[in-house]
Design a protein around this motif. Sequence first.
Motif, PDB file in Angstrom:
ATOM      1  N   GLN A   1      11.141 -11.053  -0.563  1.00 45.23           N
ATOM      2  CA  GLN A   1       9.913 -11.932  -0.375  1.00 45.23           C
ATOM      3  C   GLN A   1       9.049 -11.431  -1.650  1.00 45.23           C
ATOM      4  N   LEU A   2       9.151  -9.735  -1.006  1.00 48.49           N
ATOM      5  CA  LEU A   2       8.105  -9.846  -2.480  1.00 48.49           C
ATOM      6  C   LEU A   2       8.621  -9.448  -4.597  1.00 48.49           C
ATOM      7  N   LEU A   3      10.131  -9.168  -4.093  1.00 48.10           N
ATOM      8  CA  LEU A   3      10.969  -9.165  -5.119  1.00 48.10           C
ATOM      9  C   LEU A   3      11.193 -10.626  -5.681  1.00 48.10           C
ATOM     10  N   LYS A   4      11.537 -11.454  -4.951  1.00 48.25           N
ATOM     11  CA  LYS A   4      11.214 -12.690  -5.336  1.00 48.25           C
ATOM     12  C   LYS A   4      10.481 -13.287  -5.996  1.00 48.25           C
ATOM     13  N   PHE A   5       8.857 -13.124  -5.948  1.00 44.52           N
ATOM     14  CA  PHE A   5       7.394 -13.177  -6.508  1.00 44.52           C
ATOM     15  C   PHE A   5       7.269 -11.934  -7.314  1.00 44.52           C
ATOM     16  N   GLY A   6       8.585 -11.295  -7.677  1.00 43.92           N
ATOM     17  CA  GLY A   6       7.960  -9.893  -8.836  1.00 43.92           C
ATOM     18  C   GLY A   6       6.726  -9.234  -8.623  1.00 43.92           C
ATOM     19  N   LEU A   7       6.368  -8.929  -7.468  1.00 48.28           N
ATOM     20  CA  LEU A   7       5.346  -7.707  -6.850  1.00 48.28           C
ATOM     21  C   LEU A   7       6.394  -6.323  -7.063  1.00 48.28           C
ATOM     22  N   ILE A   8       7.218  -6.351  -6.696  1.00 51.84           N
ATOM     23  CA  ILE A   8       8.265  -5.006  -6.722  1.00 51.84           C
ATOM     24  C   ILE A   8       9.116  -5.560  -8.086  1.00 51.84           C
ATOM     25  N   THR A   9       9.640  -4.043  -7.687  1.00 54.47           N
ATOM     26  CA  THR A   9      10.883  -4.115  -7.846  1.00 54.47           C
ATOM     27  C   THR A   9      11.999  -3.564  -7.445  1.00 54.47           C
ATOM     28  N   HIS A  10      13.347  -3.862  -8.179  1.00 59.55           N
ATOM     29  CA  HIS A  10      14.599  -3.370  -6.949  1.00 59.55           C
ATOM     30  C   HIS A  10      15.179  -2.025  -7.996  1.00 59.55           C
ATOM     31  N   HIS A  11      16.036  -1.220  -7.725  1.00 56.66           N
ATOM     32  CA  HIS A  11      17.113  -0.094  -8.697  1.00 56.66           C
ATOM     33  C   HIS A  11      17.487   0.610  -8.372  1.00 56.66           C
TER      34      HIS A  11
ATOM     35  N   ALA B   1       7.777   5.549  -5.844  1.00 58.45           N
ATOM     36  CA  ALA B   1       9.633   5.249  -6.071  1.00 58.45           C
ATOM     37  C   ALA B   1       9.519   5.267  -4.669  1.00 58.45           C
ATOM     38  N   VAL B   2      10.389   4.325  -3.852  1.00 58.99           N
ATOM     39  CA  VAL B   2      10.384   4.567  -2.079  1.00 58.99           C
ATOM     40  C   VAL B   2      12.189   3.692  -1.805  1.00 58.99           C
ATOM     41  N   GLN B   3      12.724   4.958  -1.670  1.00 61.10           N
ATOM     42  CA  GLN B   3      14.285   4.276  -0.759  1.00 61.10           C
ATOM     43  C   GLN B   3      13.117   3.164   0.298  1.00 61.10           C
ATOM     44  N   ASN B   4      14.608   3.085   1.183  1.00 63.92           N
ATOM     45  CA  ASN B   4      14.553   2.167   2.341  1.00 63.92           C
ATOM     46  C   ASN B   4      14.020   3.109   3.234  1.00 63.92           C
ATOM     47  N   LYS B   5      14.740   3.273   3.177  1.00 60.20           N
ATOM     48  CA  LYS B   5      14.817   4.619   4.867  1.00 60.20           C
ATOM     49  C   LYS B   5      13.741   5.360   4.775  1.00 60.20           C
ATOM     50  N   GLU B   6      12.917   5.585   2.791  1.00 60.41           N
ATOM     51  CA  GLU B   6      11.530   6.380   3.562  1.00 60.41           C
ATOM     52  C   GLU B   6      10.438   5.757   3.969  1.00 60.41           C
ATOM     53  N   PHE B   7      10.451   4.237   4.533  1.00 55.99           N
ATOM     54  CA  PHE B   7       9.765   3.289   5.066  1.00 55.99           C
ATOM     55  C   PHE B   7       9.248   3.727   6.584  1.00 55.99           C
TER      56      PHE B   7
ATOM     57  N   GLU C   1      18.936   4.407  -4.112  1.00 58.47           N
ATOM     58  CA  GLU C   1      18.422   2.850  -4.296  1.00 58.47           C
ATOM     59  C   GLU C   1      17.537   2.837  -4.093  1.00 58.47           C
ATOM     60  N   TRP C   2      16.052   2.579  -4.992  1.00 63.96           N
ATOM     61  CA  TRP C   2      14.331   2.560  -3.825  1.00 63.96           C
ATOM     62  C   TRP C   2      14.052   1.453  -4.752  1.00 63.96           C
ATOM     63  N   TYR C   3      12.899   0.883  -4.144  1.00 59.41           N
ATOM     64  CA  TYR C   3      11.578  -0.140  -5.369  1.00 59.41           C
ATOM     65  C   TYR C   3      10.357   0.639  -5.266  1.00 59.41           C
ATOM     66  N   GLU C   4       9.726  -0.326  -5.954  1.00 63.33           N
ATOM     67  CA  GLU C   4       8.763   0.096  -7.350  1.00 63.33           C
ATOM     68  C   GLU C   4       7.560  -0.919  -6.951  1.00 63.33           C
ATOM     69  N   ILE C   5       5.905  -1.166  -7.021  1.00 62.99           N
ATOM     70  CA  ILE C   5       4.996  -1.507  -7.822  1.00 62.99           C
ATOM     71  C   ILE C   5       5.709  -2.160  -9.091  1.00 62.99           C
TER      72      ILE C   5
ATOM     73  N   LEU D   1       1.001  -1.350   0.191  1.00 60.27           N
ATOM     74  CA  LEU D   1       0.424   0.221   0.120  1.00 60.27           C
ATOM     75  C   LEU D   1       0.570   1.616   0.227  1.00 60.27           C
ATOM     76  N   HIS D   2       2.144   1.414   0.765  1.00 61.60           N
ATOM     77  CA  HIS D   2       2.792   2.372   0.940  1.00 61.60           C
ATOM     78  C   HIS D   2       3.263   2.388  -0.538  1.00 61.60           C
ATOM     79  N   LEU D   3       4.097   1.480  -1.307  1.00 60.51           N
ATOM     80  CA  LEU D   3       4.568   1.937  -2.170  1.00 60.51           C
ATOM     81  C   LEU D   3       3.584   2.340  -3.435  1.00 60.51           C
TER      82      LEU D   3
END
Length: 82
Positions: A59-69, A38-44, A78-82, A31-33
């Motif tokens: 775990q979310l990366l393994k299932f392909g639900l989010i991406t890591h940049h 795009a959210v950096q780890n420290k911004e969660f 470094e950041w994460y996105e859905i 929900l946050h993403l």
Amino acid sequence: MSKRGEGLMNSQREAIFIKLLGSKGTLNILLHLDEHGAVQNKEFDLMISRSTLNERLCQLLKFGLITHHLTRKDVRKEWYEI
């Protein structure tokens, strides 16, 4: 691998996926993403520990639900996105 073996692998993967969706923090992370893009780890800013956050992100990366940049132009970013 036999079709039966593939079915077992898929059903085990599905069970792990369903467990992940019900795990502490997973819904909040997604929900946050969704809300922030795009959210950096420290911004969660969630009510879960850093170790739980990092575990769920993996775990979310393994299932392909989010991406890591990751970029390393002038500074490391470094950041994460859905």
